[in-house]
Design an enzyme around this catalytic site. Structure first.
Site, PDB file in Angstrom:
ATOM      1  CG  ASP A 102     -18.978  21.215  34.634  1.00  0.00           C
ATOM      2  OD1 ASP A 102     -18.982  20.171  35.309  1.00  0.00           O
ATOM      3  OD2 ASP A 102     -18.188  22.156  34.827  1.00  0.00           O
ATOM      4  CG  ASP A 140     -14.479  19.138  40.047  1.00  0.00           C
ATOM      5  OD1 ASP A 140     -14.828  18.263  39.237  1.00  0.00           O
ATOM      6  OD2 ASP A 140     -14.655  20.356  39.852  1.00  0.00           O
TER       7      ASP A 140
END
Ligand SMILES: *[C@@H]1O[C@H](CO)[C@@H](O)[C@H](O)[C@H]1NC(C)=O
Length: 379
Positions: free
Chosen positions: A234, A179
């Site tokens: 996202d 991430d």
């Protein structure tokens, strides 16, 4: 109204494919098709740009904990999910990766400076979990961050790449999602390759999934770095989010191919925010885009309808087509763009493939499903 261009395109495609097949021995000697015909199906970059670790020849399939569970994970959930992948038959359809997202680790490194699983939620440790999953013929994925901390403020792997990669390999991890939180403002092009090299030097084959949210157009550089790269922010469990992301991802179609895929984020199918028809559209578009098919629902408790969508073998076959061409949106119509025509395949190989596997017909099936999408009954 939208059905006219759709039918036209379908007929043209069928005609062209038929012609290409009839003259295929000669076709190789002919001039290459005009660029407007060629570019959507350009496969000339295959193999040149991709990471050479032997993985991701087709988009990865499996499950990830984040979209449904968020931080509420523990080893019981992971084990039961692995059990469910087997008992439902989803594993046999290709869903092999069991991926743990953020929150598996303790809030700090241990005294030796190592990452440590949260002793309350993962008391048996990750190695035991990997053994459990491997015994079932599945693969285990883990999560870290190319920054000082993960998004949920667990220790990140920036400047700890080698130690953390060695630990993951020692545990038997097969997949790393990496991430982008707390990245200290350093460019992703600098932060992501060190983990590639660290994973490589463990000697263990580990799928490397980049998650820099598309901020630095990773399609342009990540092919040599990872097996997939997120192209967007996202996803959330809504039609608006899903279609917005699909459109953003569409732009990078020519950079996807065996070894490295555009990743428009994980599936929301079964999480409740979209209708049955919308989820069918979601799954179909992800399949056509050669997106990773990582389920994001609670597979232990999925409804029959959710299972029906996720287990559709025809749609999965389109996603896992070894030619690996990302479908492109070529025509849009109806209210809210709800009629969409995606095109994929290589004109030259379209019919050959279809004769072998019946895929042309299957593409047609998917297209018809898409064209009949009726989100909120507004089409
Ligand atoms: C490491 O990289 C080399 C060179 O790209 C490749 O041949 C090899 O398979 C990689 N090894 C692993 C374990 O990924």
């Amino acid at each position: 109204m939208a059905s006219i261009p759709l039918i036209l395109l379908l007929s043209l495609y069928a005609l062209y494919a038929a012609m290409a097949a009839r003259i295929s021995p000669l076709f190789l000697d002919l001039e290459r098709p005009a660029s407007w015909l060629r570019t959507p199906f350009d496969t000339s970059n295959y193999g040149k740009l991709q990471l050479n670790n032997g993985l991701a020849l087709t988009p990865q399939m499996g499950w990830n904990s984040w979209n449904f569970f968020g931080c509420n994970i523990n080893e019981k959930v992971i084990k039961e999910t692995a059990d469910a992948l087997i008992s439902t038959g989803l594993a046999d359809l290709g869903y092999k990766y069991v991926n743990i997202d953020d929150c598996w680790s303790s809030l700090t490194r241990n005294t030796k400076g190592e990452l440590e699983p949260d002793p309350k939620t993962f008391p048996s440790g990750i190695k035991a979990l990997a053994d459990y999953v491997h015994e079932k013929g599945l693969k285990l994925g883990i999560y870290s961050d190319a920054g000082a901390f993960t998004c949920q403020v667990r220790p990140g792997s920036l400047y700890h790449e080698n130690d953390d990669a060695q630990l993951f390999a020692l545990w038997g991890v097969d997949y790393l999602k990496y991430d982008n939180c707390f990245n200290l403002g350093i460019k992703p092009e600098e932060r992501y390759p060190p983990m590639r090299d660290a994973l490589n030097s463990t000697g263990r084959t580990i799928f490397y999934s980049l998650c820099e949210w598309g901020v630095d157009d990773p399609a342009l550089w990540a092919g040599k770095v990872g097996n997939s790269w997120r192209t967007t922010d996202d996803i959330t469990d809504s039609w608006e989010s899903m279609t917005t992301i699909a459109d953003l991802n569409d732009k990078w179609a020519s950079y996807a191919g065996p070894g490295g895929w555009n990743d428009p984020d994980m599936l929301e199918v079964g999480n409740g925010g979209m209708t049955y028809m919308e989820y069918r559209g979601h799954f179909s578009i992800w399949a056509l885009m050669k997106a990773p098919l990582l389920m994001g629902c609670d597979v232990r408790k999925m409804t029959a309808k959710t299972f029906e969508i996720l287990s559709n073998e025809e749609v999965i076959a389109v996603n896992q087509d070894p030619l690996g061409v990302q479908g492109r949106k070529v025509s849009v119509g109806g209210n809210n763009d709800c009629s969409q025509f995606h095109m994929l395949g290589n004109f030259r190989f379209g019919l050959v493939l279809s004769l072998k596997t019946g895929l042309l017909l299957l593409y047609g099936t998917v297209v018809l499903k898409l064209s009949r999408l009726q989100p909120n009954g507004k089409c």
